[in-house]
Design an enzyme around this catalytic site. Structure first.
Site, mmCIF file in Angstrom:
data_model
loop_
_atom_site.group_PDB
_atom_site.id
_atom_site.type_symbol
_atom_site.label_atom_id
_atom_site.label_comp_id
_atom_site.label_asym_id
_atom_site.label_seq_id
_atom_site.Cartn_x
_atom_site.Cartn_y
_atom_site.Cartn_z
ATOM 1 N N ARG A 53 0.853 -1.174 0.000
ATOM 2 C CA ARG A 53 0.000 0.000 0.000
ATOM 3 C C ARG A 53 0.895 1.232 0.000
ATOM 4 N NH1 ARG A 53 -3.475 -2.387 -1.883
ATOM 5 N NH2 ARG A 53 -5.543 -2.922 -1.054
ATOM 6 N N GLU A 70 -2.946 8.063 -4.529
ATOM 7 C CA GLU A 70 -3.286 7.647 -5.890
ATOM 8 C C GLU A 70 -4.517 8.392 -6.396
ATOM 9 O OE1 GLU A 70 -3.620 3.419 -6.300
ATOM 10 O OE2 GLU A 70 -1.713 3.042 -5.278
ATOM 11 N N HIS A 125 -0.436 0.805 -10.420
ATOM 12 C CA HIS A 125 -1.201 -0.122 -9.582
ATOM 13 C C HIS A 125 -1.726 -1.310 -10.408
ATOM 14 C CE1 HIS A 125 -3.595 -0.220 -5.577
ATOM 15 N NE2 HIS A 125 -3.295 -1.448 -5.989
#
Length: 323
Positions: free
Chosen positions: A242, A271, A289
């Protein structure tokens, strides 16, 4: 009997959406943009189930709704730090996730990042595409050998073990592990791995460090400037866990000033925003991602959510309940 009313907060693979629509009364977020917390809060009054993703934020205020209709949040993904599970529990809302099904593909991306940054593949591709390559020469884009190097893995759950499988058996890497709880000796033996007591003890020993720990407040900025200083100057940091696990400002400084050799990132603190200091650094590989982004995995994640929903509305305990 009316079908339970379900909201998908993002678009999912077509095969999953089609099957979901056969079983439930489904509404899709056709714009496929992240919903604001206020949107989700409003949805809790209209839907029996909400199916969030990592792009959705469900802090405590989202749950401050009288007579909420929603009884289950069936998360599309293994991580659920974006959901205030304590607030959900207080309101009697079940939370599930999708473990197991994305471990292999996420480990594939972690290994991809490790190889790319070690062998300077992204730098080389940019040079070639921009017409700057002048041909082979002995000192051109010298990288770091991966085979036989030491890999430190922080967080040794399913994904961490899948990473160890690739690194040890594929590249003969020595595996060091840091985990918040003891790992069974037979699991460590499977990868000829050694568990160390702390992150601080692990970092100075490694050529590569790969993060596979949970996100959330407990691990926020687990990798900070002090810990980056503990790494070898030619070591590399890989993050597919993360974004909040790494202090991006501290990492950017470490990359620009040569405190570490480089980094490979698939996740970010805010993000889809990526800091300019990272975008401008040559010694970092940046992916958008992609950890679970294969058709097979994304479909498996969706069908795992479907299984949890069916069990829940049939009065059974969902097997992936986390709250």
């Amino acid at each position: 009997m009316a079908k339970p009313k379900v909201l998908l907060t993002r678009r999912w693979p077509e095969s999953v959406e089609a099957r979901m629509a056969e079983v439930f009364d489904v509404d899709l977020n056709r714009a496929d943009r992240p919903l604001a917390p206020s949107d989700i809060r409003d949805a809790m009054g209209a839907y029996d189930a909400i199916l969030p993703t990592v792009t959705d934020r469900l802090p405590a205020p989202v749950f401050e709704l009288q007579n909420a209709r929603t009884k289950i949040l069936a998360n599309y993904g293994v991580g659920f730090a974006h959901i205030d599970t304590e607030a959900a529990k207080t309101r009697g809302i079940t939370v599930t996730n999708t473990p197991d099904v994305l471990s292999e593909c996420t480990a594939d991306i972690a290994m991809t990042l490790l190889l790319m940054v070690a062998r300077r593949a992204a730098e080389g591709e940019r040079e070639l595409r921009e017409g700057r390559w002048s041909g082979w020469r002995p000192t051109h884009l010298i990288g770091t050998k991966v085979s036989g190097a030491t890999l430190g893995i922080i967080g040794f759950g399913r994904i961490g073990q899948a990473m160890a499988q690739r690194a040890h058996f594929g590249f003969g890497m020595r595996i060091l592990v840091q985990n918040r709880s003891p790992i069974a000796p037979e699991v460590l033996a499977r990868y000829n791995a050694e568990q160390v007591a702390s992150v601080d003890e692990l970092l100075p020993q490694c050529d590569f460090v790969s993060l596979h720990c949970p996100g959330g407040a407990a691990n926020r900025h687990l990798i900070n400037s002090r810990r980056l200083d503990l790494m070898r100057k030619d070591a590399y940091l890989i993050n597919t866990a993360r974004g909040e696990v790494v202090d991006e400002h501290a990492l950017a400084q470490a990359l620009w000033f040569g405190t570490i050799g480089g980094a490979g990132l698939d996740v970010y603190e805010r993000e889809p925003h990526v800091p300019e200091e990272l975008l401008g650094a040559d010694n970092v590989v940046l992916l958008p991602h992609l950890g679970s982004a294969t058709r097979a995995t994304r479909e498996a994640m969706g069908f795992r959510v479907l299984e949890n929903l069916i069990d829940f509305f049939d009065g059974k305990a969902p097997r992936d309940r986390v709250a």
